[in-house]
Design a protein around this motif. Sequence first.
Motif, PDB file in Angstrom:
ATOM      1  N   MET A   1     107.784  25.442 -89.495  1.00  0.00           N
ATOM      2  CA  MET A   1     108.564  24.222 -89.705  1.00  0.00           C
ATOM      3  C   MET A   1     107.982  23.044 -88.915  1.00  0.00           C
ATOM      4  N   ASN A   2     107.239  23.333 -87.838  1.00  0.00           N
ATOM      5  CA  ASN A   2     106.651  22.246 -87.048  1.00  0.00           C
ATOM      6  C   ASN A   2     105.767  21.350 -87.910  1.00  0.00           C
ATOM      7  N   ASN A   3     104.985  21.955 -88.808  1.00  0.00           N
ATOM      8  CA  ASN A   3     104.095  21.171 -89.667  1.00  0.00           C
ATOM      9  C   ASN A   3     104.896  20.294 -90.628  1.00  0.00           C
ATOM     10  N   THR A   4     106.044  20.796 -91.072  1.00  0.00           N
ATOM     11  CA  THR A   4     106.903  20.021 -91.968  1.00  0.00           C
ATOM     12  C   THR A   4     107.466  18.799 -91.254  1.00  0.00           C
ATOM     13  N   ILE A   5     107.998  19.006 -90.047  1.00  0.00           N
ATOM     14  CA  ILE A   5     108.535  17.888 -89.256  1.00  0.00           C
ATOM     15  C   ILE A   5     107.442  16.876 -88.964  1.00  0.00           C
ATOM     16  N   LYS A   6     106.260  17.365 -88.615  1.00  0.00           N
ATOM     17  CA  LYS A   6     105.129  16.475 -88.322  1.00  0.00           C
ATOM     18  C   LYS A   6     104.753  15.655 -89.542  1.00  0.00           C
ATOM     19  N   PHE A   7     104.686  16.308 -90.711  1.00  0.00           N
ATOM     20  CA  PHE A   7     104.328  15.593 -91.937  1.00  0.00           C
ATOM     21  C   PHE A   7     105.359  14.517 -92.263  1.00  0.00           C
ATOM     22  N   LEU A   8     106.635  14.827 -92.111  1.00  0.00           N
ATOM     23  CA  LEU A   8     107.681  13.855 -92.419  1.00  0.00           C
ATOM     24  C   LEU A   8     107.636  12.660 -91.462  1.00  0.00           C
ATOM     25  N   LYS A   9     107.289  12.896 -90.210  1.00  0.00           N
ATOM     26  CA  LYS A   9     107.129  11.789 -89.262  1.00  0.00           C
ATOM     27  C   LYS A   9     105.984  10.878 -89.701  1.00  0.00           C
ATOM     28  N   GLN A  10     104.882  11.495 -90.115  1.00  0.00           N
ATOM     29  CA  GLN A  10     103.735  10.701 -90.552  1.00  0.00           C
ATOM     30  C   GLN A  10     104.053   9.940 -91.834  1.00  0.00           C
TER      31      GLN A  10
END
Length: 230
Positions: free
Chosen positions: A1-10
């Motif tokens: 899920m970390n990659n998902t949160i990171k992508f949404l921030k970007q």
Amino acid sequence: MNNTIKFLKQLAANNNREWFNEHKDEYLKVRAYIENFTQLLINELAEIEPTAAYLTPGDCLYRIYRDTRFSADKTPYKNHIGIYINPRGGKKSEYCGYYVHIEPGECLVAGGAWFPESPLLKIYRAEIYNNVEEYLEIINNTEFADSFKPYWQEPLKTAPKGFPKDWEYMDLIKPKSFVFAAPLSDKDFSSKDIVKKIGNLFRILKPYDDFFNFTLEQHPELAVRTPKRR
């Protein structure tokens, strides 16, 4: 899920087609992960709502692409991922389901009746009025009250038409939307037990959804949701 949160921030910082197209491979990986995550949530919900087992992730996921035709905000993509698991008719049904919102700093699990049309809203208000003790028992239950709070209800300033203005529980029927939500942190969503945690919130939420769903069963002609632009 970390990659998902990171992508949404970007994405929130670069909400344009050029950036999105350059990072399409990243989005596709996120999408594949979320589809699997959604299936796990469906499996979890099926333990208390058996008909959920017939749903697929495609039945529950909202598109990341925004419909900008009638909006002043022309950004092309949503900055969040929405998962709506509704065992009784899917995303277009007025029956209450279970919503999971993934957005950096704004994650939550929610349920209840989201801005029902006027005829159904009137029926729901009457149901609360006529069964207020049952309704209070649900929302004042310790587990429920500790986890869920009123969310985006937009209450009227005065008593709804047709109800006594001096009723002691008037604030319960003023809302235009009967939604409760349990906020979750980004850290919660990155934990190994997040599926079980959300599954437990589904269990706590179920009596609230059931209250409205039982009412709607008596009025099946109102069960299909019409599009709402919000």
